[in-house]
Every structure is written in structure tokens, then in C-alpha cells.
Design a protein around this motif. Structure first.
Motif, PDB file in Angstrom:
ATOM      1  N   SER A  94       0.835  -1.208   0.000  1.00 35.93           N
ATOM      2  CA  SER A  94       0.000   0.000   0.000  1.00 35.93           C
ATOM      3  C   SER A  94       0.867   1.255   0.000  1.00 35.93           C
ATOM      4  O   SER A  94       2.070   1.198   0.302  1.00 35.93           O
ATOM      5  N   ALA A  95       0.235   2.367  -0.291  1.00 37.23           N
ATOM      6  CA  ALA A  95       0.955   3.652  -0.299  1.00 37.23           C
ATOM      7  C   ALA A  95       1.494   3.981   1.095  1.00 37.23           C
ATOM      8  O   ALA A  95       2.604   4.511   1.216  1.00 37.23           O
ATOM      9  N   ASN A  96       0.716   3.646   2.124  1.00 41.19           N
ATOM     10  CA  ASN A  96       1.188   3.893   3.494  1.00 41.19           C
ATOM     11  C   ASN A  96       2.457   3.108   3.801  1.00 41.19           C
ATOM     12  O   ASN A  96       3.381   3.618   4.418  1.00 41.19           O
ATOM     13  N   LYS A  97       2.484   1.847   3.369  1.00 39.22           N
ATOM     14  CA  LYS A  97       3.660   1.015   3.638  1.00 39.22           C
ATOM     15  C   LYS A  97       4.872   1.513   2.851  1.00 39.22           C
ATOM     16  O   LYS A  97       5.987   1.540   3.362  1.00 39.22           O
ATOM     17  N   GLN A  98       4.650   1.930   1.619  1.00 42.74           N
ATOM     18  CA  GLN A  98       5.750   2.479   0.818  1.00 42.74           C
ATOM     19  C   GLN A  98       6.286   3.761   1.439  1.00 42.74           C
ATOM     20  O   GLN A  98       7.504   3.977   1.502  1.00 42.74           O
ATOM     21  N   LEU A  99       5.371   4.617   1.910  1.00 43.15           N
ATOM     22  CA  LEU A  99       5.796   5.851   2.581  1.00 43.15           C
ATOM     23  C   LEU A  99       6.539   5.536   3.863  1.00 43.15           C
ATOM     24  O   LEU A  99       7.548   6.179   4.174  1.00 43.15           O
ATOM     25  N   ALA A 100       6.079   4.547   4.605  1.00 46.26           N
ATOM     26  CA  ALA A 100       6.750   4.165   5.854  1.00 46.26           C
ATOM     27  C   ALA A 100       8.175   3.702   5.588  1.00 46.26           C
ATOM     28  O   ALA A 100       9.109   4.124   6.275  1.00 46.26           O
ATOM     29  N   VAL A 101       8.336   2.863   4.585  1.00 43.64           N
ATOM     30  CA  VAL A 101       9.671   2.341   4.279  1.00 43.64           C
ATOM     31  C   VAL A 101      10.599   3.456   3.804  1.00 43.64           C
ATOM     32  O   VAL A 101      11.738   3.563   4.257  1.00 43.64           O
ATOM     33  N   SER A 102      10.115   4.306   2.904  1.00 48.26           N
ATOM     34  CA  SER A 102      10.981   5.384   2.403  1.00 48.26           C
ATOM     35  C   SER A 102      11.296   6.393   3.515  1.00 48.26           C
ATOM     36  O   SER A 102      12.432   6.862   3.614  1.00 48.26           O
ATOM     37  N   SER A 103      10.332   6.696   4.361  1.00 47.16           N
ATOM     38  CA  SER A 103      10.588   7.609   5.480  1.00 47.16           C
ATOM     39  C   SER A 103      11.577   7.007   6.468  1.00 47.16           C
ATOM     40  O   SER A 103      12.433   7.710   7.007  1.00 47.16           O
ATOM     41  N   LEU A 104      11.452   5.701   6.691  1.00 47.48           N
ATOM     42  CA  LEU A 104      12.379   5.020   7.597  1.00 47.48           C
ATOM     43  C   LEU A 104      13.802   5.079   7.065  1.00 47.48           C
ATOM     44  O   LEU A 104      14.738   5.426   7.797  1.00 47.48           O
ATOM     45  N   VAL A 105      13.963   4.776   5.784  1.00 46.77           N
ATOM     46  CA  VAL A 105      15.302   4.797   5.185  1.00 46.77           C
ATOM     47  C   VAL A 105      15.887   6.207   5.234  1.00 46.77           C
ATOM     48  O   VAL A 105      17.044   6.404   5.632  1.00 46.77           O
ATOM     49  N   LEU A 106      15.094   7.205   4.856  1.00 43.28           N
ATOM     50  CA  LEU A 106      15.598   8.581   4.866  1.00 43.28           C
ATOM     51  C   LEU A 106      15.893   9.071   6.284  1.00 43.28           C
ATOM     52  O   LEU A 106      16.880   9.782   6.500  1.00 43.28           O
ATOM     53  N   SER A 107      15.074   8.676   7.253  1.00 42.74           N
ATOM     54  CA  SER A 107      15.349   9.104   8.633  1.00 42.74           C
ATOM     55  C   SER A 107      16.643   8.488   9.149  1.00 42.74           C
ATOM     56  O   SER A 107      17.397   9.135   9.876  1.00 42.74           O
ATOM     57  N   TRP A 108      16.922   7.236   8.760  1.00 38.94           N
ATOM     58  CA  TRP A 108      18.184   6.607   9.162  1.00 38.94           C
ATOM     59  C   TRP A 108      19.384   7.299   8.505  1.00 38.94           C
ATOM     60  O   TRP A 108      20.411   7.513   9.155  1.00 38.94           O
ATOM     61  N   ILE A 109      19.264   7.628   7.232  1.00 36.04           N
ATOM     62  CA  ILE A 109      20.366   8.308   6.535  1.00 36.04           C
ATOM     63  C   ILE A 109      20.634   9.666   7.184  1.00 36.04           C
ATOM     64  O   ILE A 109      21.785  10.016   7.468  1.00 36.04           O
TER      65      ILE A 109
END
Length: 179
Positions: A94-109
């Protein structure tokens, strides 16, 4: 996962506000550390610099790094675990899951870069005597500004992760049980 769902029902806005406040405080501390560092006397020649350390900048920079790490842990612990095992799974999610994953990766970076800059800036002020070497100019202020950016991505992760967990819970409840 249960911890995230229990908190997200009524506490979601409070948790988002708390994450933003902690990251804003970390950013302000990082910028204040840079200001304190610039108040000590220094001599600069091209990229080389000799300056006295600022204990105040050390304390503020270290506090900013701790606050940044705390905000990150808070968002990740309360947001729950959103895992992706393949790009195929990401494409079907879902769009929510895709946003969660991309936000997680960017927050870690952003966390890694900001934390490294804050620690490098703080450690350059930890010496008891004047230090000469390559300039560590602007590490603390750049790390501070990245704290603000981290707050945006951490909150985006928390919101999208809790929405994803709620979606998955509804799907699991609606699915017929086969025995």
C-alpha cells in the motif's frame, strides 16, 4: 507491534508533537553549540585552523546528539516494525507502507549524517588545549539543521507506520479463518 498500536489510538498526535519538539530542541542545541564555538579565539589559514576549544560547545553538541538519538529511538519503537523483503513486495504494498519504508530509510540516513556531524563538532571541542588542524567549521550547525529535517521524516515514518499497522490489522480481521 502491540506497543505501537496501543499508543497510536489516542496518543498519536502527542507522540508526533513530542518527536518534533525533541528534534527541534536538538537542532537548536546544535546551532547554539556552533555559536558558542565561534566565540572562542581562533586563527584560520585556508582550510587549517588553530583555535581554543569551547567546553560550552562540547556540552551543547553532545546534548544535541543525544536528543537526536532519543527522538529517533522514540519514533522507531513506537512506530513499530515495517519490513520489506523484496522490491516485488514493495511494489505490491500500500501507499502507506511504501511511505513508511521510504521515510524510515531517509530518517536513518539523516540520523547517521547529523549524529556524525554533531559528534565530530562536539569532539573537536573536547580538548583541554588549543588544537590545530583541518577546520571543522559548521559541523555543529549543519548537524543542528539536519535535526529539523530528521523530525519531519521521523514523524512521517511514525504516522505511515501506524497507518500501515492499522491497515494490516483490518485485513487480518476481515480475512476468513480456514481450518
Amino acid at each position: 507491534m502491540a506497543l505501537a498500536m496501543a499508543y497510536s489510538k489516542n496518543m498519536g498526535p502527542f507522540i508526533c508533537l513530542l518527536i518534533i519538539i525533541i528534534d527541534v530542541i536538538a537542532g537548536i542545541l546544535g546551532i547554539e553549540a556552533e555559536i558558542s564555538q565561534n566565540k572562542v579565539k581562533h586563527l584560520r589559514l585556508w582550510v587549517f585552523e588553530c583555535r581554543d576549544p569551547s567546553y560550552e560547545a562540547f556540552k551543547l553538541g553532545f546534548a544535541a546528539a543525544i536528543m537526536l538519538a532519543f527522538a529517533h529511538v522514540l519514533a522507531n519503537m513506537l512506530g513499530g516494525c515495517i519490513c520489506m523483503w523484496s522490491t516485488e513486495e514493495l511494489d505490491k504494498s500500500s501507499a502507506n507502507k511504501q511511505l513508511a519504508v521510504s521515510s524510515l530509510v531517509l530518517s536513518w540516513i539523516i540520523l547517521v549524517i547529523a549524529f556524525s556531524m554533531l559528534i565530530a563538532g562536539a569532539l573537536s571541542n573536547s580538548h583541554s588545549r588549543a588544537d590545530c588542524g583541518v577546520s571543522h567549521h559548521r559541523f555543529l550547525s549543519i548537524g543542528g539543521v539536519l535535526c529539523f529535517l530528521h523530525g519531519l521524516f521521523a514523524v512521517a515514518y511514525y504516522i505511515s507506520a501506524t497507518a500501515t499497522l492499522a491497515e494490516e490489522k483490518k485485513l487480518n480481521e476481515a480475512a476468513p479463518v480456514t481450518a
